[in-house]
Design an enzyme around this catalytic site. Structure first.
Site: not given
Length: 242
Positions: A5, A101
């Site tokens: 990504h 995260k």
């Protein structure tokens, strides 16, 4: 996330205009960007793993406290890097990337900061921030531009203002889900948005070099609390450049 990504977003941002919008033309330009990127040194990459913290006011466990994870795990849950595309257009221009995260919110944004004019015509612009173009990818797709505007009234005071465009506010029909678009492209035989083999090899060459350097030392994890924007060293990476 970093390999596919993040490097994809850099390639799309830094690529030269293709000669047409065919799949091969677009992917050729993306590969040129990746080939021009050199492996960052250790001080230009920050890794992290989240510990116990708070998300929207609710206490959440650290990564090592999650179910099915080892109590001494050294798996990274955050990475930030200062990268360079070593070509004519982008020489000496840093690309800062950050992903992780358990951050405060889920958001994907590209921010392009413009250089200051070499000789600004205004006397006092000490409080004026640089112009920035924001490309909001998710969750609210759109484009924003932060620019300097004169404050109404006497005197010459300039302040940063925002010009915003959001797809959700401009069009009644919603945007298709990312995978809906990819499935349709597969059925139509359009490979423009798919990664080519040589592009994947360039991505992994960069990531493997970073991972190999990490293996030489044991990280001090956890080094950021859940609900924060990552380790302090990640912010220092940007501040050090400034």
């Amino acid at each position: 996330i970093f390999q596919n990504h993040m490097l994809q977003l850099i390639a799309l941002t830094a690529m030269e205009p293709p000669i047409d919008f065919s799949a091969e033309s677009v992917r050729n330009e993306k590969v040129k960007v990746l080939r021009a990127m050199h492996t960052p040194g250790p001080k230009h990459v920050v890794r992290g793993q989240y510990g116990r913290g708070y998300i929207e006011g609710v206490e959440v466990p650290g990564y090592r406290e999650e179910l099915c994870f080892e109590p001494a795990s050294t798996t990274e849950t955050f990475v930030a890097a200062r990268l360079f595309v070593d070509n004519w257009r982008w020489a000496d221009t840093p690309f800062f990337v950050r992903t992780g995260k358990r951050l405060p919110r889920r958001e994907t944004t590209i921010a392009i900061q413009f250089k200051r004019a070499p000789h600004p015509p205004f006397e006092d612009i000490s409080g004026l921030r640089p112009n920035v173009l924001f490309v909001h990818i998710q969750p609210n797709e759109g484009v924003s531009l932060a620019i300097g505007a004169k404050v109404p009234g006497e005197g010459m005071q300039v302040r940063t203002v925002h010009m915003d465009f959001l797809y959700g506010g401009a069009f009644r029909s919603g945007l298709p889900d990312a995978y809906e678009r990819l499935i349709l492209d597969t059925m139509l035989g359009d490979s423009t948005l798919f990664t080519r083999a040589d592009e994947i090899e360039e991505q992994w060459a960069l990531v493997d070099a970073i991972a190999a350097a990490w293996k030489r030392e044991r990280p001090s994890f956890p080094n950021y609390a859940a609900g924060t924007w990552g380790p302090d060293a990640a912010q220092e990476l940007v501040e050090w450049h400034r």
